[in-house]
Scaffold this motif. Sequence first.
Motif, mmCIF file in Angstrom:
data_model
loop_
_atom_site.group_PDB
_atom_site.id
_atom_site.type_symbol
_atom_site.label_atom_id
_atom_site.label_comp_id
_atom_site.label_asym_id
_atom_site.label_seq_id
_atom_site.Cartn_x
_atom_site.Cartn_y
_atom_site.Cartn_z
ATOM 1 N N ILE A 90 0.754 -1.129 0.023
ATOM 2 C CA ILE A 90 -0.057 0.011 0.006
ATOM 3 C C ILE A 90 0.981 1.104 -0.007
ATOM 4 O O ILE A 90 1.984 1.452 0.727
ATOM 5 C CB ILE A 90 -0.911 0.039 1.189
ATOM 6 N N GLU A 92 1.126 4.992 1.092
ATOM 7 C CA GLU A 92 0.459 5.949 1.601
ATOM 8 C C GLU A 92 1.062 7.155 1.782
ATOM 9 O O GLU A 92 2.322 7.220 2.135
ATOM 10 C CB GLU A 92 0.038 5.338 3.191
ATOM 11 N N ALA A 118 -3.977 6.870 0.045
ATOM 12 C CA ALA A 118 -3.507 5.784 0.448
ATOM 13 C C ALA A 118 -4.113 4.827 -0.907
ATOM 14 O O ALA A 118 -5.479 4.961 -1.239
ATOM 15 C CB ALA A 118 -3.895 5.107 1.688
ATOM 16 N N ARG A 148 -5.297 -0.194 7.496
ATOM 17 C CA ARG A 148 -4.405 -0.638 6.484
ATOM 18 C C ARG A 148 -5.084 -2.076 5.809
ATOM 19 O O ARG A 148 -4.950 -2.350 4.683
ATOM 20 C CB ARG A 148 -2.979 -0.509 6.755
#
Length: 201
Positions: A90, A92, A118, A148
Motif C-alpha cells: 500500500i 500511503e 492511500a 490498512r
Amino acid sequence: MLGRCTESCRQTDAQDNDTKSRRGGLLDTEPDEAFDRLTRLAQSIVGTSICLISLVDRERQWFKSRQGLDAEQTPREISFCGHAILSDDILEVPDATQDARFLDNPLVTGDPNIRFYAGAPLHCDDGYRIGALCVIDDKPHQMTPAQRLALRDVADCIEDQIRNRQQKRAYASLQSLTRLSTEANESPQALLRRGLRSITF
C-alpha cells in the motif's frame, strides 16, 4: 520536483501492450453497483471524502468506481495511482504537501486539493498490477494498522470481482469458439436441419 509519474510510465512495452484486455475489460465501461458498494465501504472504513477504483492505462487513470469525485479520469503523469502500482505494498502519503514527489502536483495545489492518499494495488490473475483502490482526503491523515488491513481486504474483494468477470468472458469466448468449430465440421444437411429447428412457425 513535480510528482509526475515518469518512473511508472517507463514500465516495459510488454506490460503496456494489450492494456485493454489486461485491465479485465473494465476500461470505459458503465458504472457497476458491485464495485460501488466496495468503494463506499472503503471510504467509510478510512473516513475519507474520496474513494476510487483507478485503472491505470498508458496515458491516463480511469475510474471504474468513484465516491466524492466528479472527474472520470486524470492524466497518468500526475496520478498518485501511477506510483501505487510500482509496488505490491500500500502506498500511503499522510500529507502530500510534505512529500517531495507530490508537493507541487496539480492535484495537490489545485482541486481536489489532495493531502492524504492511500492506494492498494489491484492485480489481474496473472499478478500484473492494473490500478489501485485508493482513498483520498483534503486533510492530512494517518491510517491505523486496522485500516490498512481493511483497505487491503477490500482491494482483494475487488480483485475477486475482476477475476470473476475475466473468467465469465473467457468462458463465453470458449463457448463461441466451440460452436464455430462444431458448425465448421457439420455437413450442409446437418446445418440446414439445425437451422430449420430454430425457426418458429
